[in-house]
Write a protein that holds these residues in place. Structure first.
Motif, short mmCIF file in Angstrom:
data_model
loop_
_atom_site.label_atom_id
_atom_site.label_comp_id
_atom_site.label_asym_id
_atom_site.label_seq_id
_atom_site.Cartn_x
_atom_site.Cartn_y
_atom_site.Cartn_z
N VAL A 332 22.05 35.97 29.33
CA VAL A 332 21.68 36.30 30.70
C VAL A 332 22.77 37.17 31.29
N GLN A 333 22.40 38.33 31.79
CA GLN A 333 23.38 39.23 32.41
C GLN A 333 23.66 38.76 33.84
N LEU A 334 24.88 38.35 34.08
CA LEU A 334 25.27 37.82 35.39
C LEU A 334 25.83 38.92 36.28
N SER A 335 25.77 38.70 37.57
CA SER A 335 26.33 39.63 38.55
C SER A 335 26.49 38.87 39.86
N SER A 336 26.92 39.58 40.90
CA SER A 336 27.08 38.94 42.21
C SER A 336 25.75 38.45 42.76
N ALA A 337 24.64 39.07 42.28
CA ALA A 337 23.32 38.67 42.74
C ALA A 337 22.66 37.66 41.81
N THR A 594 42.11 25.73 34.92
CA THR A 594 41.27 26.39 33.91
C THR A 594 40.62 27.64 34.48
N LEU A 595 40.45 28.64 33.62
CA LEU A 595 39.82 29.92 33.98
C LEU A 595 38.89 30.33 32.85
N ALA A 596 37.80 31.05 33.19
CA ALA A 596 36.88 31.52 32.15
C ALA A 596 36.12 32.73 32.66
N PHE A 597 36.04 33.78 31.83
CA PHE A 597 35.23 34.96 32.13
C PHE A 597 33.81 34.75 31.58
N GLY A 607 38.63 26.65 37.83
CA GLY A 607 38.55 25.23 38.12
C GLY A 607 39.90 24.70 38.55
N SER A 608 39.90 23.82 39.54
CA SER A 608 41.17 23.43 40.16
C SER A 608 41.25 21.93 40.38
N ALA A 609 42.47 21.49 40.65
CA ALA A 609 42.71 20.10 41.03
C ALA A 609 42.19 19.80 42.43
N ASP A 610 41.76 20.84 43.18
CA ASP A 610 41.18 20.61 44.50
C ASP A 610 39.70 20.23 44.42
N CYS A 611 39.23 19.92 43.19
CA CYS A 611 37.87 19.42 42.96
C CYS A 611 36.79 20.46 43.22
N THR A 612 37.08 21.73 42.96
CA THR A 612 36.08 22.78 43.13
C THR A 612 36.06 23.71 41.92
N VAL A 613 34.90 24.32 41.71
CA VAL A 613 34.74 25.45 40.80
C VAL A 613 34.43 26.65 41.67
N LYS A 614 35.17 27.74 41.49
CA LYS A 614 34.93 28.96 42.27
C LYS A 614 34.48 30.07 41.33
N LEU A 615 33.55 30.89 41.82
CA LEU A 615 33.06 32.04 41.10
C LEU A 615 33.52 33.30 41.82
N TRP A 616 34.12 34.26 41.08
CA TRP A 616 34.70 35.47 41.66
C TRP A 616 34.03 36.71 41.06
N ASP A 617 33.86 37.72 41.91
CA ASP A 617 33.25 38.98 41.48
C ASP A 617 34.32 39.88 40.88
N VAL A 618 34.31 40.04 39.56
CA VAL A 618 35.32 40.85 38.88
C VAL A 618 35.02 42.34 39.01
N LEU A 637 39.57 40.24 45.19
CA LEU A 637 38.37 39.84 44.48
C LEU A 637 37.50 39.01 45.41
N ARG A 638 36.23 39.30 45.40
CA ARG A 638 35.33 38.63 46.30
C ARG A 638 34.94 37.26 45.74
N SER A 639 35.14 36.24 46.53
CA SER A 639 34.72 34.90 46.14
C SER A 639 33.23 34.80 46.39
N LEU A 640 32.45 34.62 45.32
CA LEU A 640 31.00 34.61 45.43
C LEU A 640 30.47 33.25 45.85
N LYS A 641 31.05 32.20 45.28
CA LYS A 641 30.55 30.88 45.62
C LYS A 641 31.58 29.82 45.26
N THR A 642 31.62 28.78 46.08
CA THR A 642 32.47 27.62 45.81
C THR A 642 31.57 26.43 45.53
#
Length: 678
Positions: A332-337, A594-597, A607-618, A637-642
């Motif tokens: 699946v091709q991902l993007s900001s949309a 942890t980080l993953a592209f 992924g963080s110890a603050d109990c969130t996963v964040k998605l960023w627009d590369v 970098l634009r934070s797309l979603k928390t």
């Protein structure tokens, strides 16, 4: 007696200031006066002038000048104009720590503690970890014995500042006659003066950096040539040549319809916890919409250059190669949309014993490393047959969701691997999922077979705990990071390391392979990231900019960019070619573990110890308009979603080949377990 003191002070002062001609002239006069048996030139001074100079000499040698000089500099900085204040404040921290260390070096221990405690609150927010280390400096010998303090005294701080702020600072130092502060600034700070207006206050993370030795040595290393492209004849390249990734809408739509049945089967295996038909239907709709809307955007992505491998690569079995190609065709091709679906695996009842987790490339296996020296592996397909939720049960815990135990005739729901004699700090699956590596406080790395459920090899080479271990993208080779300040490259069929990478000033906390397997990146407690050539073992890049220890690294699929996360919650995106920070990512409030592209590299997950996963627009950040690049006001970098969890710090992230995002973490409180969905 006063004449001798005055003479010695004047000579020492001239020597300290580098006034060699004046010093030479004074010595000639003293020799002539001795030869002629006349009075010393010093005795010709007025007695009041002599007393003033002697009083000044006592102040110059005494501890009061540090307290007084720093207090004046601090007061002037905090009362300066708002436009320049944030730039001038950058000077205070390096001056503060060097004033403290100079006092300790001169033996003024009590005065040093008083000075340290008087002003430490100013710097606790940004430099708390450093201050905690410096608290242990209690004698001059500690400055040499403590590596952190020794490296600070041997280093220079690089500070970015505008021309007008720089001139204001120099004017104050000369006007106030703060020779002590001026000496510290001259010896330990390297100003990078830029014309024009002051930089933005949001650039502070990049504005102050510490480098061992001089900046010139780091710049020289960063001028070495590197080849960041993908490997020649890679599976992605074969797929492109075969037309498997054609982007016309008709083909994309046809593939979606044709592959819906297979997609459902595959995804039920990838995320064993997704047993509910409702979730599958939502996912299928998301896949269909994503393929139609996102694939045309991929035409704008430039093709990465191809490079030759420096390592002898293992041969991939034909059936495995076909399976990987099938996954890539259905990616699946991902993007900001078009954001990914997220499958979250939660560990419960671990009793604070879980140190690390790892997810296989297809999400079918999840491993956990524990403080009791054990490694446990869960098979998601088996768990998925019994329950919808993915609840990974620790030992001694029983819940109503643990249906596997009853159906397996009392057997535990995981495979237990025992062999280490210390806490397990890291685990990593090979690309096929049939092997797993673990590293431990016992300074060893162990290779386990998930098919045989047995330990195959114990690798010994490090002298201290091994914090991280990572398989290469092609398997067979792996890299390790240790408390002994080295990283090492190994191969599965040899018990001794192939290369030893030495150069960090403190622990090497994390390691990551480049996409083409020709380089590895290491993150350290010395706040730097280094890139190493696996063939020569040389450091080819030093990335400076973090303010705390580096905890996680990730490489973009095309190998051009690298992301690094630190203890303060900051993430930085680096361009490997230039060695410069493309943009920092601010948003997390605690350690980034942890980080993953994503598969095509358009999104970054953190992924963080603050109990969130964040998605960023590369994509948006790396394609800046030329006007913005020239002005230096590069957008973040634009934070797309928390994606928040209720109370689950995120330990590991993994994008599958089909771009489903897997995450794992441990429940820190007794609350309802849940999944993350976008």
């Amino acid at each position: 007696m006063d004449e001798e003191k005055l003479q010695k002070f004047v000579e020492a002062y001239l020597k300290k200031k580098g006034l060699k001609l004046t010093e030479h002239a004074l010595q000639e006069e003293l020799q002539q006066s001795t030869t002629n048996s006349s009075s010393s030139p010093v005795s010709q001074f007025d007695p009041d002038v002599v007393r003033q100079i002697l009083a000044f000499s006592e102040f110059e040698d005494g501890p009061a000048r540090y307290q007084d000089g720093y207090a004046k500099l601090r007061s002037w900085t905090y009362t300066s104009l708002d436009l320049y204040r944030h730039e001038l404040l950058r000077v205070l921290y390096p001056v503060f720590i060097h004033c403290f260390m100079d006092l300790v070096a001169k033996g003024h221990i009590q005065e040093a503690r008083t000075f340290f405690n008087s002003f430490r609150e100013d710097h606790e927010m940004m430099h708390l970890r450093d201050l905690q280390k410096l608290e242990g400096v209690l004698s001059p010998s500690h400055l040499e014995e403590m590596e952190f303090a020794h490296s600070l005294r041997q280093s220079k701080v690089n500070i970015k500042i505008c021309q007008y702020s720089y001139e204001l600072l120099l004017q104050f130092l000369h006007k106030s006659q703060s020779t002590t502060m001026l000496g510290i600034i001259n010896e330990h700070i390297n100003f990078q003066v830029s014309p024009g207006q002051p930089s933005s206050i949001t650039d502070d993370a990049e504005a102050v950096t510490l480098t061992g030795g001089s900046q010139e040595s780091a710049n020289q290393i960063n001028q070495k040539e590197i080849h960041w492209g993908l490997l020649e004849d890679s599976l992605e390249e074969r797929l492109e040549k075969a037309g498997g990734m054609a982007l016309d809408s008709e083909k994309a739509e046809g593939e979606t319809k044709e592959g819906e049945g297979d997609e459902n089967k595959k995804k039920s295996i990838e995320g064993g916890k997704q047993g509910a038909s409702i979730k599958k239907q939502k996912k299928d709709k998301a896949v269909s919409a994503t393929v139609k809307s996102a694939r045309p955007e991929a035409t704008t992505v430039p093709t990465a250059p191809r490079v030759k491998p420096e390592l002898t690569l293992p041969v991939i079995p034909t059936e495995v190669e076909q399976s990987i190609l099938e996954d890539l065709r259905n990616r699946v091709q991902l993007s900001s949309a078009a954001l990914p679906s997220v499958s979250f695996y939660t560990f419960i009842n671990t009793h604070n014993g879980l140190n690390c987790s790892s997810i296989s490339h297809d999400g079918s296996l999840v491993a956990g490393g524990f403080s009791d020296s054990s490694l446990k592996v869960w098979d998601m397909a088996k768990i998925g047959q019994q329950s919808v939720g993915s609840i990974l049960q620790g030992e001694n815990g029983t819940t109503s969701s643990e249906l596997v135990a009853g159906s397996n005739g009392g057997k535990r729901p995981y495979t237990l691997f025992q062999g280490h004699s210390g806490p397990v700090y890291s685990a990593t699956f090979n690309p096929l999922g049939d092997f797993i590596l673990s590293s431990s406080a016992d300074s060893t790395i162990r290779l386990w077979s998930t098919n045989l459920n047995a330990n195959l090899v114990c690798y010994k080479g490090h002298n201290y705990p091994v914090w991280d271990v990572q398989f290469s993208p092609v398997g067979h080779y792996f890299a390790s990071a240790s408390h002994d300040r080295t990283a090492r490259i190994w191969t599965m069929d040899r018990i001794q390391p192939l290369r030893i990478m030495a150069g960090h000033l403190s622990d090497v906390d994390c390691v990551q392979w480049h996409s083409n397997c020709n380089y590895i990146a290491t993150g350290s407690s010395d706040k730097t990231v280094r890139l190493w050539d696996v063939q020569s073992g040389e450091c080819v890049r030093i990335f400076i900019g973090h303010r705390s220890m580096i905890l996680s690294l990730a490489m973009s699929p095309d190998g051009r960019y690298m992301a690094s996360g630190d203890e303060d919650g900051s993430i930085m995106m680096w361009d490997l070619s230039s060695g410069r920070c493309v943009t920092p990512l601010m948003g997390h409030t605690s350690c980034v573990w942890t980080l993953a592209f994503s598969g095509e590299g358009s999104l970054l997950a953190s992924g963080s110890a603050d109990c969130t996963v964040k998605l960023w627009d590369v994509t948006a950040s790396t394609k800046l308009p030329k006007a913005e690049e020239k002005s230096g006001s590069a957008s973040r970098l634009r934070s797309l979603k928390t994606l928040p969890t209720k109370c689950t710090p995120v330990y590991s992230l993994r994008f599958s080949r089909r771009n489903l995002l897997f995450a794992a973490g441990v429940l820190s409180k007794t609350v309802e377990v849940h999944s993350l969905q976008t």
